[in-house]
Scaffold this active site. Structure first.
Site, PDB file in Angstrom:
ATOM      1  N   GLY A   9       0.829  -1.212   0.000  1.00 48.01           N
ATOM      2  CA  GLY A   9       0.000   0.000   0.000  1.00 48.01           C
ATOM      3  C   GLY A   9       0.860   1.258   0.000  1.00 48.01           C
ATOM      4  O   GLY A   9       0.529   2.255   0.652  1.00 48.01           O
ATOM      5  N   GLY A  12      -0.699   4.768  -0.859  1.00 47.84           N
ATOM      6  CA  GLY A  12      -1.788   5.297  -0.038  1.00 47.84           C
ATOM      7  C   GLY A  12      -1.338   6.500   0.780  1.00 47.84           C
ATOM      8  O   GLY A  12      -0.207   6.971   0.659  1.00 47.84           O
ATOM      9  N   ASP A  35       2.143  -1.563  -4.550  1.00 45.51           N
ATOM     10  CA  ASP A  35       0.768  -1.071  -4.475  1.00 45.51           C
ATOM     11  C   ASP A  35      -0.013  -1.741  -5.593  1.00 45.51           C
ATOM     12  O   ASP A  35       0.582  -2.213  -6.568  1.00 45.51           O
ATOM     13  CB  ASP A  35       0.739   0.456  -4.646  1.00 45.51           C
ATOM     14  CG  ASP A  35      -0.559   1.055  -4.147  1.00 45.51           C
ATOM     15  OD1 ASP A  35      -0.593   1.521  -2.990  1.00 45.51           O
ATOM     16  OD2 ASP A  35      -1.555   1.042  -4.894  1.00 45.51           O
ATOM     17  N   ILE A  36      -1.338  -1.743  -5.455  1.00 51.18           N
ATOM     18  CA  ILE A  36      -2.169  -2.339  -6.515  1.00 51.18           C
ATOM     19  C   ILE A  36      -2.124  -1.472  -7.779  1.00 51.18           C
ATOM     20  O   ILE A  36      -2.368  -1.961  -8.886  1.00 51.18           O
ATOM     21  CB  ILE A  36      -3.609  -2.575  -6.006  1.00 51.18           C
ATOM     22  CG1 ILE A  36      -4.375  -3.491  -6.948  1.00 51.18           C
ATOM     23  CG2 ILE A  36      -4.350  -1.269  -5.779  1.00 51.18           C
ATOM     24  CD1 ILE A  36      -5.585  -4.160  -6.323  1.00 51.18           C
ATOM     25  N   TYR A 143     -15.241  -1.317   9.178  1.00 54.71           N
ATOM     26  CA  TYR A 143     -13.821  -0.979   9.277  1.00 54.71           C
ATOM     27  C   TYR A 143     -13.330  -1.165  10.723  1.00 54.71           C
ATOM     28  O   TYR A 143     -12.302  -1.804  10.965  1.00 54.71           O
ATOM     29  CB  TYR A 143     -13.641   0.475   8.823  1.00 54.71           C
ATOM     30  CG  TYR A 143     -12.268   1.052   8.998  1.00 54.71           C
ATOM     31  CD1 TYR A 143     -11.195   0.594   8.256  1.00 54.71           C
ATOM     32  CD2 TYR A 143     -12.047   2.097   9.905  1.00 54.71           C
ATOM     33  CE1 TYR A 143      -9.923   1.148   8.410  1.00 54.71           C
ATOM     34  CE2 TYR A 143     -10.799   2.664  10.065  1.00 54.71           C
ATOM     35  CZ  TYR A 143      -9.733   2.176   9.312  1.00 54.71           C
ATOM     36  OH  TYR A 143      -8.496   2.733   9.469  1.00 54.71           O
TER      37      TYR A 143
HETATM   38  N1  SER Z   1      -9.152   7.851   9.141  1.00 54.49           N
HETATM   39  C1  SER Z   1      -9.938   6.664   9.293  1.00 54.49           C
HETATM   40  C2  SER Z   1     -11.301   6.836   8.771  1.00 54.49           C
HETATM   41  O1  SER Z   1     -11.802   7.930   8.836  1.00 54.49           O
HETATM   42  C3  SER Z   1      -9.998   6.260  10.727  1.00 54.49           C
HETATM   43  O2  SER Z   1      -8.907   5.446  10.988  1.00 54.49           O
HETATM   44  O3  SER Z   1     -11.888   5.907   8.346  1.00 54.49           O
END
Ligand code: SER
Length: 318
Positions: A9, A12, A35-36, A143
């Site tokens: 990554g 990113g 990275d992809i 997440y």
């Molecule tokens: N910055 C991230 C988000 O907003 C939180 O780790 O998803």
């Protein structure tokens, strides 16, 4: 053959700055950026760069063998806002690649891992102010669930197989070299771009929705300091809290207005407001301070000054 470090990554938000900083510190050839996608920033090609999908376990293994990789920074994830749109994809991406890398360490193919966690591991039932290192964790986003599960796996691989894995629960990260994508804290980067480009910004969070944030320079330094700390100082193998700077949209707006008095800020909260409302407002990072001597440099106004100065140059160059 020389030992090298692999970045998954590397294009990113964190990967870009971490790759450049690590290369400056340890030499371009020793940091293998992957990275992809091909990098948009030409600078990332100032050392080895390979296109690699982090969900390709054979591909990761092959790169580790090709370059004699001993340390991996695993920085691939789908963030909170995009994760809510694609829950299964987020879970799959965020978990599977972490487990591959942990397995490589268990097999002694690599010997050190960095994996980022997040304030998203906390949820609506977590104490909101000065959130402790150990507390109630009931995240309400995909997440956050994936990051909490990842923390458990990291600690498990450390306890069970002696894997040297280290992690930080990053606050929202604010940077000018690379942009975030799909996060809830992204407003705090967008606001600086819009201030310079349009003199105004409409925020997708409400005025007083405070969150912990951190300037990227501090975040990269924290990451490298944690990775360089003697093993016996790294007492937490789930993930370390980092406090960063806590502010709400109105307060960052006021900080920008000190340098750009004409700046106008409006609010139109959307679904990200609910995500933000489930996260802490401020974090207690005394464990990081005690264990590996963490100390933060930037505050809101010094960060605002750095962001506006650097972005001004960057946008004029485009
Ligand atoms: N910055 C991230 C988000 O907003 C939180 O780790 O998803």
């Amino acid at each position: 053959m020389k030992k090298t470090t692999l970045i998954l990554g590397a294009c990113g938000q964190i990967g870009t700055e971490l790759t450049l900083t690590l290369r400056e510190k340890y030499g371009n050839e020793t940091i293998i950026a992957t990275d992809i996608n091909e990098p948009r920033l030409a600078e990332l090609k100032n050392g080895p760069f390979e296109v690699l999908d982090a969900s390709d376990s054979d591909g990761i293994r092959a790169i580790c063998e090709k370059y004699n990789v001993t340390t991996v920074y695993h920085l691939v994830a789908m963030l909170s806002a995009t994760g809510e749109k694609f829950p299964m994809k987020a879970w799959d991406l965020n978990m599977r690649s972490l487990l591959y890398v942990l397995e490589l360490a268990k097999e002694n193919i690599i010997d050190k891992i960095f994996w980022p966690s997040s304030i998203a591991v906390f949820g609506p039932t977590t104490p909101k102010n000065l959130t402790p290192q150990q507390t109630i964790m009931e995240p309400s986003t995909v997440y956050g669930i994936s990051k909490l599960a990842g923390e458990r796996w990291c600690e498990y691989y450390h306890n069970k197989y002696g894997v040297d894995v280290r992690s930080i629960r990053y606050p929202g990260l604010i940077s000018w070299k690379s942009q975030p994508g799909g996060g809830t804290t992204d407003y705090a980067v967008e606001i600086y771009y819009k201030a310079l480009e349009q003199g105004k910004y409409t925020c997708f969070l409400s005025e007083h929705r405070a969150l912990p944030m951190m300037y990227m320079e501090d975040a990269v330094r924290a990451t490298i300091e944690l990775m360089e700390a003697p093993t016996e100082h790294v007492k937490i193998r789930s993930s370390y809290n980092l406090a960063g700077i806590s502010f709400d949209p109105a307060t960052i707006g006021a900080s920008i207005k000190k340098l750009m008095p004409e700046f106008e800020l409006n609010f139109e909260p959307d679904f990200r407001e609910d995500i933000a409302a489930s996260w802490p407002e401020s974090i207690d990072d005394s464990s990081a301070q005690a264990d590996w001597n963490w100390s933060q440099k930037y505050n809101l106004d010094t960060m605002t000054e750095a962001m506006l100065t650097n972005l001004k140059t960057k946008l004029q160059l485009l």
